[in-house]
Design a protein around this motif. Structure first.
Motif, PDB file in Angstrom:
ATOM      1  N   PHE A   7       0.837  -1.194   0.000  1.00  0.00           N
ATOM      2  CA  PHE A   7       0.000   0.000   0.000  1.00  0.00           C
ATOM      3  C   PHE A   7       0.873   1.246   0.000  1.00  0.00           C
ATOM      4  CE2 PHE A   7      -2.891  -3.159   1.693  1.00  0.00           C
ATOM      5  CZ  PHE A   7      -4.110  -2.800   1.142  1.00  0.00           C
ATOM      6  N   LYS A  13      -4.977   8.242   3.139  1.00  0.00           N
ATOM      7  CA  LYS A  13      -5.755   7.193   2.484  1.00  0.00           C
ATOM      8  C   LYS A  13      -4.836   6.138   1.878  1.00  0.00           C
ATOM      9  CE  LYS A  13      -9.084   6.331  -1.218  1.00  0.00           C
ATOM     10  NZ  LYS A  13      -9.848   6.944  -2.342  1.00  0.00           N
ATOM     11  N   ARG A  15      -3.714   3.238  -0.602  1.00  0.00           N
ATOM     12  CA  ARG A  15      -4.063   2.884  -1.973  1.00  0.00           C
ATOM     13  C   ARG A  15      -3.256   1.657  -2.368  1.00  0.00           C
ATOM     14  NH1 ARG A  15      -4.114   8.151  -5.784  1.00  0.00           N
ATOM     15  NH2 ARG A  15      -5.357   6.716  -7.042  1.00  0.00           N
ATOM     16  N   ARG A  16      -3.914   0.709  -3.001  1.00  0.00           N
ATOM     17  CA  ARG A  16      -3.246  -0.524  -3.397  1.00  0.00           C
ATOM     18  C   ARG A  16      -2.232  -0.260  -4.509  1.00  0.00           C
ATOM     19  NH1 ARG A  16      -5.163  -5.247  -1.487  1.00  0.00           N
ATOM     20  NH2 ARG A  16      -7.158  -5.187  -0.371  1.00  0.00           N
ATOM     21  N   GLU A  68       1.713   0.101 -10.591  1.00  0.00           N
ATOM     22  CA  GLU A  68       0.292   0.398 -10.689  1.00  0.00           C
ATOM     23  C   GLU A  68      -0.221   0.902  -9.346  1.00  0.00           C
ATOM     24  OE1 GLU A  68      -2.008  -2.913 -11.887  1.00  0.00           O
ATOM     25  OE2 GLU A  68      -0.920  -3.248 -13.757  1.00  0.00           O
ATOM     26  N   VAL A  69      -1.099   1.883  -9.388  1.00  0.00           N
ATOM     27  CA  VAL A  69      -1.794   2.366  -8.193  1.00  0.00           C
ATOM     28  C   VAL A  69      -3.284   2.289  -8.494  1.00  0.00           C
ATOM     29  CG1 VAL A  69      -2.169   4.283  -6.623  1.00  0.00           C
ATOM     30  CG2 VAL A  69       0.113   3.898  -7.577  1.00  0.00           C
ATOM     31  N   ASP A  70      -3.989   1.459  -7.741  1.00  0.00           N
ATOM     32  CA  ASP A  70      -5.418   1.228  -7.990  1.00  0.00           C
ATOM     33  C   ASP A  70      -5.668   0.882  -9.460  1.00  0.00           C
ATOM     34  OD1 ASP A  70      -5.999   1.722  -5.336  1.00  0.00           O
ATOM     35  OD2 ASP A  70      -6.469   3.832  -5.666  1.00  0.00           O
TER      36      ASP A  70
END
Length: 222
Positions: A7, A13, A15-16, A68-70
């Motif tokens: 994360f 917040k 984020r994956r 990649e993010v989300d």
């Protein structure tokens, strides 16, 4: 194949995020990232093209990483293997990377050489560049290489070029007396300067100099 899941944080917040090897399916996103990172008047013919990206994944896929993010590709980093020894003569970015086509890749090389790192502007406060850099350190460890090496731009140098030589500028950044957008970032990532190389790349902000900087494999004798 490289695959790392974790994360990152956008403020508070989570984020994956995933760092993995990029593939042909990612080429349109990688070219779009280049356009965002290097807008006009940067020459469009110097952005990644399909032939370069194809070489990256066929000649040395271990050195072709994206993040990649989300589910959105937010950045990428590319490397090749070279054989490097301290005291080697200076080189240019174009010479050692074959202008980004990496046909200079040496499968028996002792050093992972950075070709490029690019992060979409809207993701640059999320630590993505540092995550990519540290993932390349993982590749160095996995392949049992001696180091990661690359030339860093010195885009703040043109403001001080009339006052000091590039070696003094680099030393001032190392001491914390000056801050450089690229060199300071690389120091924060764990990279250590070796020397300044003249005519490293066509870059007026750096007065065409580059700072050759490494990260040594801590499991190898030095």
């Amino acid at each position: 194949m490289f695959h790392k899941e974790f994360f990152i944080f956008d403020g508070d917040k989570p984020r994956r995020a995933v760092i993995r090897n990029y593939t042909e399916d990612d080429f349109p996103s990688l070219i779009e990232i280049q356009k965002e990172c290097f807008p006009p008047p940067f020459p469009p013919d110097l952005l990644w093209n399909i032939e370069q990206l194809t070489n990256h994944i066929t000649l040395f896929q271990e050195g072709a990483l994206c993040m990649e993010v989300d589910g959105i590709i937010a950045g990428s980093m590319t490397g090749l293997l070279v054989d490097y020894k301290y005291g080697d003569s200076d080189h240019t970015w174009a010479e050692i990377t074959d202008n980004g086509y990496i046909r200079t890749h040496n499968p028996k090389g002792n050093t992972l050489y950075v070709v490029d790192i690019s992060v979409r502007p809207r993701f640059r406060k999320s630590g993505i560049g540092k995550w990519l850099m540290h993932s390349m350190y993982d590749v160095v460890l996995h392949l049992g290489l001696e180091r990661l090496l690359g030339g860093g731009r010195m885009p703040g140098y043109h403001k001080k070029a009339d006052l000091m030589p590039p070696e003094d500028y680099l030393e001032a950044v190392i001491k914390g007396e000056l801050k450089d957008p690229v060199i300071t970032f690389l120091l924060r990532c764990g990279r250590t300067p070796i020397k300044v190389a003249a005519n490293y790349l066509e870059d007026e902000e750096s007065c065409h100099y580059g700072a050759l900087m490494e990260w040594k494999n801590p499991f190898k004798p030095h």
